[in-house]
Write a protein that holds these residues in place. Structure first.
Motif, short mmCIF file in Angstrom:
data_model
loop_
_atom_site.label_atom_id
_atom_site.label_comp_id
_atom_site.label_asym_id
_atom_site.label_seq_id
_atom_site.Cartn_x
_atom_site.Cartn_y
_atom_site.Cartn_z
N PRO A 118 1.28 -1.86 -0.03
CA PRO A 118 -0.29 0.21 -0.09
C PRO A 118 0.65 1.31 -0.18
O PRO A 118 2.16 1.42 0.45
N ALA A 139 -1.34 5.10 7.28
CA ALA A 139 -1.54 3.88 6.10
C ALA A 139 -2.03 2.89 7.29
O ALA A 139 -2.06 1.76 6.69
N CYS A 140 -2.08 2.17 7.90
CA CYS A 140 -1.74 1.55 9.13
C CYS A 140 -3.68 0.84 8.80
O CYS A 140 -3.65 -0.10 8.26
N ALA A 141 -4.58 1.19 8.73
CA ALA A 141 -5.99 0.63 8.01
C ALA A 141 -5.71 0.57 6.47
O ALA A 141 -6.86 -0.94 6.57
N GLU A 142 -5.29 1.08 5.64
CA GLU A 142 -5.06 0.06 4.29
C GLU A 142 -4.01 -0.99 4.50
O GLU A 142 -4.51 -1.91 3.89
N PHE A 143 -2.80 -0.49 5.38
CA PHE A 143 -2.00 -2.25 5.09
C PHE A 143 -2.92 -2.63 6.22
O PHE A 143 -2.34 -4.43 5.61
N GLU A 144 -3.85 -3.29 6.96
CA GLU A 144 -4.48 -4.02 7.60
C GLU A 144 -5.03 -4.83 6.26
O GLU A 144 -5.17 -5.95 6.05
N LYS A 145 -5.91 -3.70 5.82
CA LYS A 145 -6.92 -4.35 4.61
C LYS A 145 -5.90 -5.42 3.37
O LYS A 145 -6.01 -6.30 3.61
N TRP A 146 -5.05 -5.19 3.89
CA TRP A 146 -3.77 -5.38 2.40
C TRP A 146 -3.27 -6.76 2.76
O TRP A 146 -3.79 -7.52 2.43
N ARG A 176 -5.91 -9.86 2.64
CA ARG A 176 -6.20 -10.71 1.34
C ARG A 176 -4.97 -11.19 1.23
O ARG A 176 -5.46 -12.00 0.07
#
Length: 400
Positions: A250, A280-287, A290
């Motif tokens: 991300p 960037a934490c929220a986007e990284f957790e989603k990544w 996945r």
């Protein structure tokens, strides 16, 4: 540095003899010398007179006119300075809270208070060498038990970050033990334990910093345990697979370290250490969610801490991986190697000089079969306290 200071003050009246690799060993030798020669042993902390001298520091704080303070953070080694500071400041400011700060692997006062008496620690880390005490004194234990409001423990990384904070804010470089009080405050502040209107004092005491230690302090100061993580990812052995992994991260995520070596195994497992800023934490957790089937969090594992060199596990029969800690002096590790050379073969060796007083090596030992490994395990770990300071197992699953 300390030896030079002693010689500068004592001149021809002083001779220095270094005995042992720890404070406890040196103190035992000093007590024996005093007994044999009718000399007077001056305790480094467990003495009312010594504590009174250390307490003059608190008197300077009181007479400075900067107080009163709501919280005071003070490093704890043997407990002399902490006892004196707490006694004097509480007599002047009864409502002040005095918090002792110890290293996670040096917490001899915390152990004493929990068990109701001074007890020796089995292992003492020496990164903060000025507070590396195996067992606190009887007097200092009683003072700290009654006067300290709390004891907080800090890691070497947190101490290193505090040293950096001293440099950034004051252009001062304390020794690790001298920065422990600030490390304790920063830990409480990050945990939300400090009220906005509280007036805080941290005691900076100790400037015996060895130049060779700067590199290790700088490295550890750059580690943020809340934001820096290490992961292994499964990727196929094919063109573009590693590039695809890196470009898929991300936005905002920074790669701090990458370890990859092609092996006979499939899939391949590169190791990435990454920094994830708050935004960037929220986007990284989603990544990560996945990719959870191909990702493994290995933060703090042996492979991450020691930068494990790629090897082929299939070539080993019954391996045992150990972290060996030894005094950083010529021949210190050789005793361990000689003691085990007849029962095992070395299949892996990873060591780097860091400038600390102790060295650490990750060593792989291979046995002819599991039965031989079981027979000789105690011999390997029994070297702790004999030929080396400590021997700790590193699980093979953390390495490959």
């Amino acid at each position: 540095m300390k030896r030079k200071a002693v010689m500068a003050h004592g001149g021809d009246c002083v001779s220095i003899e270094l005995i042992g690799d720890s404070f406890s060993e040196a103190q035992t030798a000093a007590l024996e010398y005093a007994r044999q020669n009718g000399a007077t042993f001056i305790p480094p902390y467990d003495s009312i007179d010594v504590m009174a001298g250390q307490g003059t520091l608190a008197d300077e704080i009181f007479t400075s006119g900067e107080g009163p303070f709501d919280r005071v953070y003070v490093a704890v080694g043997g407990g002399g300075m902490a006892s004196a500071v707490a006694a004097l400041l509480k007599s002047s400011w009864p409502k002040v809270k005095v918090i002792g700060v110890e290293g996670v692997d040096q917490a001899s006062m915390k152990a004493a208070i929990e068990l109701g008496k001074p007890v020796p620690l089995d292992y003492v880390d020496v990164f903060c060498d000025g507070t590396a005490v195996t067992q606190v004194g009887k007097l200092t234990y009683e003072f700290c038990r009654d006067l300290l409001d709390e004891i907080v423990t800090v890691t070497n990384g947190e101490v290193s970050s505090a040293i950096k904070s001293h440099w950034d804010g004051l252009r001062a470089i304390p020794e690790p033990s001298g920065a422990m009080s600030l490390a304790g405050f920063l830990k409480h502040h990050e945990a939300g334990k400090i009220e906005p209107d509280e007036k805080i004092l941290t005691i900076l005491c100790g400037a015996n910093m060895d130049f060779a230690k700067f590199a290790d302090v700088s490295r550890q100061a750059g580690i943020n345990p809340q934001r820096d993580r290490s992961w292994r990812f499964n990727i196929p052995e094919e063109k573009g697979s590693l590039v695809g992994l890196l470009t898929g991260l991300p936005p905002g995520v920074s790669i701090m370290d990458l370890q990859y070596g092609r092996t006979m195994n499939e899939p391949q497992r590169p190791l990435l250490s990454i920094n994830v800023p708050d935004l960037a934490c929220a986007e990284f957790e989603k990544w990560i969610a996945r990719n959870e089937e191909s990702a493994e969090d290995v933060t703090g594992h042996g492979a991450t801490r020691f930068r494990v060199i790629p090897f082929t596990p299939a070539l080993f029969t019954s391996p045992l991986f150990v972290e060996v800690e030894f005094p950083e002096r010529a021949g210190a590790l050789l005793g361990f190697m000689n003691a085990i050379s007849w029962i095992t073969s070395v299949c892996y060796f990873n060591y780097a000089y860091t400038g600390e007083r102790v060295g650490r090596a990750l060593i792989g030992l291979d046995f002819e079969n599991d039965e031989e490994l079981s027979i000789h395990r105690d011999k390997i770990f029994g070297q702790a306290g004999k030929t080396v300071r400590a021997v700790k197992e590193v699980l093979a699953g953390e390495i490959f």
